[in-house]
Design a protein around this motif. Structure first.
Motif, PDB file in Angstrom:
ATOM      1  N   GLN A  61       0.863  -1.223   0.029  1.00 59.92           N
ATOM      2  CA  GLN A  61      -0.272  -0.023  -0.014  1.00 59.92           C
ATOM      3  C   GLN A  61       0.878   1.371   0.020  1.00 59.92           C
ATOM      4  OE1 GLN A  61      -2.479  -0.477   3.346  1.00 59.92           O
ATOM      5  NE2 GLN A  61      -4.089  -1.714   2.405  1.00 59.92           N
ATOM      6  N   ALA A  62       1.974   0.965   0.887  1.00 57.38           N
ATOM      7  CA  ALA A  62       3.002   2.565   0.902  1.00 57.38           C
ATOM      8  C   ALA A  62       3.485   2.811  -0.521  1.00 57.38           C
ATOM      9  CB  ALA A  62       3.984   2.181   1.873  1.00 57.38           C
ATOM     10  N   GLN A  63       3.753   1.585  -1.362  1.00 59.62           N
ATOM     11  CA  GLN A  63       4.270   1.614  -2.433  1.00 59.62           C
ATOM     12  C   GLN A  63       3.372   2.282  -3.640  1.00 59.62           C
ATOM     13  OE1 GLN A  63       5.561  -2.363  -3.141  1.00 59.62           O
ATOM     14  NE2 GLN A  63       7.482  -1.990  -2.566  1.00 59.62           N
ATOM     15  N   ILE A  64       2.089   2.121  -3.412  1.00 59.16           N
ATOM     16  CA  ILE A  64       1.165   2.601  -4.507  1.00 59.16           C
ATOM     17  C   ILE A  64       0.696   3.982  -4.182  1.00 59.16           C
ATOM     18  CG2 ILE A  64      -1.359   2.277  -5.022  1.00 59.16           C
ATOM     19  CD1 ILE A  64      -0.843  -0.768  -4.796  1.00 59.16           C
ATOM     20  N   GLN A  65       0.506   4.364  -2.866  1.00 61.00           N
ATOM     21  CA  GLN A  65       0.060   5.533  -2.436  1.00 61.00           C
ATOM     22  C   GLN A  65       0.878   6.695  -2.682  1.00 61.00           C
ATOM     23  OE1 GLN A  65      -1.746   5.046   1.298  1.00 61.00           O
ATOM     24  NE2 GLN A  65      -3.104   3.516   0.909  1.00 61.00           N
ATOM     25  N   PRO A  66       1.977   6.986  -2.406  1.00 59.65           N
ATOM     26  CA  PRO A  66       2.790   8.020  -2.437  1.00 59.65           C
ATOM     27  C   PRO A  66       2.751   9.096  -3.771  1.00 59.65           C
ATOM     28  CG  PRO A  66       4.091   6.251  -1.498  1.00 59.65           C
ATOM     29  CD  PRO A  66       2.963   5.822  -1.938  1.00 59.65           C
ATOM     30  N   HIS A  67       2.664   8.515  -4.800  1.00 59.74           N
ATOM     31  CA  HIS A  67       2.610   9.068  -6.173  1.00 59.74           C
ATOM     32  C   HIS A  67       1.415   9.897  -6.234  1.00 59.74           C
ATOM     33  CE1 HIS A  67       0.992   5.512  -7.623  1.00 59.74           C
ATOM     34  NE2 HIS A  67       0.490   6.297  -8.869  1.00 59.74           N
ATOM     35  N   PHE A  68       0.256   9.037  -5.843  1.00 61.32           N
ATOM     36  CA  PHE A  68      -1.118   9.666  -5.937  1.00 61.32           C
ATOM     37  C   PHE A  68      -1.320  10.580  -4.999  1.00 61.32           C
ATOM     38  CE2 PHE A  68      -5.395   9.311  -4.176  1.00 61.32           C
ATOM     39  CZ  PHE A  68      -5.928   9.830  -5.237  1.00 61.32           C
ATOM     40  N   LEU A  69      -0.603  10.789  -3.874  1.00 63.99           N
ATOM     41  CA  LEU A  69      -0.838  11.546  -2.822  1.00 63.99           C
ATOM     42  C   LEU A  69      -0.060  12.991  -3.295  1.00 63.99           C
ATOM     43  CD1 LEU A  69      -1.624  12.640  -0.103  1.00 63.99           C
ATOM     44  CD2 LEU A  69       0.606  11.591   0.769  1.00 63.99           C
ATOM     45  N   TYR A  70       1.176  12.740  -3.872  1.00 64.26           N
ATOM     46  CA  TYR A  70       1.791  13.790  -4.598  1.00 64.26           C
ATOM     47  C   TYR A  70       1.122  14.611  -5.438  1.00 64.26           C
ATOM     48  CZ  TYR A  70       5.742  11.650  -1.763  1.00 64.26           C
ATOM     49  OH  TYR A  70       6.554  11.218  -0.869  1.00 64.26           O
ATOM     50  N   ASN A  71       0.481  13.893  -6.464  1.00 68.04           N
ATOM     51  CA  ASN A  71      -0.194  14.705  -7.399  1.00 68.04           C
ATOM     52  C   ASN A  71      -1.550  15.363  -7.065  1.00 68.04           C
ATOM     53  OD1 ASN A  71       1.728  13.581  -9.206  1.00 68.04           O
ATOM     54  ND2 ASN A  71       0.682  11.712  -9.731  1.00 68.04           N
ATOM     55  N   THR A  72      -2.326  14.810  -6.224  1.00 71.66           N
ATOM     56  CA  THR A  72      -3.450  15.279  -5.469  1.00 71.66           C
ATOM     57  C   THR A  72      -3.055  16.691  -4.861  1.00 71.66           C
ATOM     58  OG1 THR A  72      -4.469  13.101  -5.407  1.00 71.66           O
ATOM     59  CG2 THR A  72      -5.426  14.834  -4.351  1.00 71.66           C
ATOM     60  N   LEU A  73      -1.914  16.380  -3.853  1.00 72.49           N
ATOM     61  CA  LEU A  73      -1.865  17.615  -3.238  1.00 72.49           C
ATOM     62  C   LEU A  73      -1.244  18.776  -4.200  1.00 72.49           C
ATOM     63  CD1 LEU A  73       0.313  16.213  -0.159  1.00 72.49           C
ATOM     64  CD2 LEU A  73      -2.135  17.168  -0.222  1.00 72.49           C
ATOM     65  N   ASP A  74      -0.724  18.422  -5.370  1.00 70.36           N
ATOM     66  CA  ASP A  74      -0.333  19.505  -6.365  1.00 70.36           C
ATOM     67  C   ASP A  74      -1.439  20.121  -7.141  1.00 70.36           C
ATOM     68  OD1 ASP A  74       2.458  19.206  -5.892  1.00 70.36           O
ATOM     69  OD2 ASP A  74       2.707  17.800  -7.533  1.00 70.36           O
ATOM     70  N   THR A  75      -2.593  19.397  -7.266  1.00 74.88           N
ATOM     71  CA  THR A  75      -3.593  19.653  -7.756  1.00 74.88           C
ATOM     72  C   THR A  75      -4.577  20.455  -6.860  1.00 74.88           C
ATOM     73  OG1 THR A  75      -3.962  17.657  -9.162  1.00 74.88           O
ATOM     74  CG2 THR A  75      -6.017  19.053  -8.624  1.00 74.88           C
ATOM     75  N   ILE A  76      -4.480  20.462  -5.534  1.00 79.61           N
ATOM     76  CA  ILE A  76      -5.052  21.259  -4.650  1.00 79.61           C
ATOM     77  C   ILE A  76      -4.574  22.401  -4.439  1.00 79.61           C
ATOM     78  CG2 ILE A  76      -5.801  21.293  -1.937  1.00 79.61           C
ATOM     79  CD1 ILE A  76      -6.075  18.339  -2.059  1.00 79.61           C
ATOM     80  N   GLN A  77      -3.038  22.381  -4.409  1.00 81.00           N
ATOM     81  CA  GLN A  77      -2.331  23.647  -4.381  1.00 81.00           C
ATOM     82  C   GLN A  77      -2.727  24.445  -5.576  1.00 81.00           C
ATOM     83  OE1 GLN A  77       1.891  23.050  -4.629  1.00 81.00           O
ATOM     84  NE2 GLN A  77       2.432  25.209  -4.351  1.00 81.00           N
ATOM     85  N   TRP A  78      -2.765  24.084  -6.840  1.00 81.41           N
ATOM     86  CA  TRP A  78      -3.146  24.958  -8.047  1.00 81.41           C
ATOM     87  C   TRP A  78      -4.745  25.406  -7.721  1.00 81.41           C
ATOM     88  CZ3 TRP A  78       0.215  27.141 -10.853  1.00 81.41           C
ATOM     89  CH2 TRP A  78       1.561  26.650 -11.136  1.00 81.41           C
TER      90      TRP A  78
END
Length: 526
Positions: free
Chosen positions: A327-344
């Motif tokens: 799970q830890a291997q799957i979730q990080p890249h999704f989390l980073y991309n989502t946080l970038d979207t929220i920031q924009w």
């Protein structure tokens, strides 16, 4: 090699047959070597006893004739006076004499009631003439001229010849009396045979018959022959062998019963232990070996159960740690991309959209973590996927449509958590995002295919998958680094959680690509 039971049974049969054959052969040889001589000796003893009886009976006749012969030396007797004495003797013991006659020196046989005749040429008379000092002699088998029955003649010399030259007493002895004495002997020619002087022994078959002979002391030139069948002498041996075989069979039967008890006490617990191992190997985690049988097997079953408990405990810990790592291997890249979207979104003054993204991200992680449990309801799994899809739909406006086709009765069915999201992610990244269609659609459906199996399908109408790639995805040979993480994650977790009873397969054509999950129904308290 066969099972222990078969090996023990075949070994028992082999040893039993070898034992029977060896004992039977040895006893047959030993009994034939010892019992045959013993039976022959006992039979010879019987023949000797019968010979003694015949000898004693002839001895009594000789004593009676000796008394008659001695009368001539005590006083002067005429022939008629001596006839009177012979009548008294034959009348007193009429069964032992056919007749008693007087014979003159020149071989004329006289009787007071039958005509006289000459015995001059007869063997017994000639013998007495040839040996003047012989007291008596016995003839061979003759036929009485008076009553035509079989007789022998005892010719006894008078102590003192009479004035008329009478020199002998001739007593005709019936052979019926001798036959009566030998009635229980085996018979050579149908009656039993008393063989006299100059008579040949009977001809026998040496392979089948045995000739036993005894001599008579009172009649030194006579003998009694007894022909016996050898199989009669072996008859006692056969009885002993049969009795021995019966005893051996009884002993083997008792040993067989003991073998059955041993098999029940030893082999059956081993078979039960093996059966339990096979059931455990096939996924029966709740099964434990039955502790039974001898102490050593009970200790083995107990140790096996304890080892199994430790293995299951370690496997559970390993499975939980593995799932967390995956799970830890799957979730990080999704989390980073989502946080970038929220920031924009925030920077673009899209506050409401940013709040919606944060809410969906919160739902995604809350359902994804699932309080550390392996199973969640299908309803929660769908909510988890919907939150993921909404986030991705903001990032990729090209994907807008998600349809759920699941009966409400299946929504509370427990499934392995975090099972649909990797499939949805692959469908978005490799199907919908790569498609040039404007009506892209992602569909999730569920149905029961049996009373024990649930089928989940994730379909998309985006870019199809090549046949070669479908083959690799289905046989597990597909390996493309991070791009294959989701599928590897699902396959590995299916194997760990469902013990090989679940599987994932792909189907793809020009119109639709579908990932099919088949899961066993489980009863988990959620």
């Amino acid at each position: 090699m066969g099972s222990i039971k078969k090996q023990v049974v075949w070994l028992f049969i082999f040893i039993s047959l070898t034992l029977i054959g060896t004992i039977y052969g040895a006893m047959r040889i030993e009994l034939a070597r010892n019992v045959m001589p013993i039976n022959t000796t006992m039979t010879q003893q019987m023949v000797d006893d019968r010979g003694n009886q015949i000898d004693d009976w002839f001895g009594e006749r000789l004593s009676e004739l000796r008394l008659l012969a001695n009368l001539s030396g005590q006083r002067k007797y005429t022939r008629q006076q001596l006839f009177n004495e012979t009548k008294a003797l034959s009348g007193f013991d009429k069964h032992n004499y056919v007749s008693i006659r007087l014979v003159s020196r020149d071989g004329i046989s006289y009787s007071d009631s039958f005509p006289s005749f000459s015995v001059r040429h007869r063997t017994y008379y000639r013998e007495m003439q040839r040996y003047p000092k012989r007291v008596y002699t016995v003839s061979n088998l003759l036929t009485s001229q008076e009553d035509h029955q079989s007789i022998v003649i005892i010719l006894y010399r008078l102590t003192q010849p009479l004035p008329d030259h009478t020199a002998y007493v001739a007593a005709a002895i019936p052979l019926t009396k001798v036959e009566a004495l030998t009635h229980d002997l085996s018979i050579y020619d149908g009656t039993g045979m008393l063989l006299g002087r100059g008579t040949d022994s009977p001809q026998i078959d040496p392979q089948k018959e045995l000739l036993l002979t005894t001599k008579l002391n009172k009649l030194p030139q006579w003998k009694v022959n007894y022909v016996v069948q050898k199989k009669e002498l072996r008859e006692g041996t056969q009885h002993l062998i049969r009795l021995l075989l019966i005893i051996i069979l009884v002993v083997i039967a008792l040993l067989g019963l003991l073998l059955i008890l041993l098999l029940r006490r030893i082999v059956r617990p081993i078979e039960n232990l093996t059966r339990s191992m096979n059931e455990i190997q096939n996924g029966g985690y709740a099964i434990r070996a039955t502790v039974e049988g001898p102490q050593e097997i009970r200790m083995l079953a107990t140790t096996f159960n304890q080892t199994l408990d430790r293995v299951y405990e370690n496997e559970t810990k390993y499975r939980e740690a593995t799932i967390q790592v995956l799970q830890a291997q799957i979730q990080p890249h999704f989390l980073y991309n989502t946080l970038d979207t929220i920031q924009w979104q925030i920077m673009g003054d899209e506050t409401d959209d940013a709040l919606m993204m944060i809410e969906n991200l919160s739902v995604f992680f809350r359902k994804g973590l699932n309080h550390g449990r392996e199973f969640m309801t299908l309803r929660d799994e769908i909510i988890h996927v919907q939150s993921y899809f909404k986030i991705q739909a903001v990032r990729f406006p090209k994907i807008r449509q998600l349809s759920i086709d699941i009966d409400d009765s299946l929504m509370d069915q427990p499934v392995m958590h975090f099972i649909l999201q990797p499939l949805v992610e692959n469908a978005i990244n490799h199907g919908l995002r790569c498609s040039e269609n404007t009506d892209n659609e992602l569909k999730i459906s569920a149905s029961l295919i049996s009373s024990t199996q649930l089928k989940l399908m994730v379909s998309n109408n985006g870019k199809p998958i090549s046949k070669e790639l479908v083959r690799k995805l289905n046989d597990g040979s597909y390996n493309a680094g991070q791009n294959s993480y989701g599928i590897y994650n699902i396959r590995h977790r299916l194997k760990l959680v469902y013990s090989g009873r679940a599987y994932l397969r792909y189907h793809s054509n020009e119109k639709l690509t579908t990932a099919v999950l088949v899961l066993p129904l489980v009863d988990e308290s959620l």
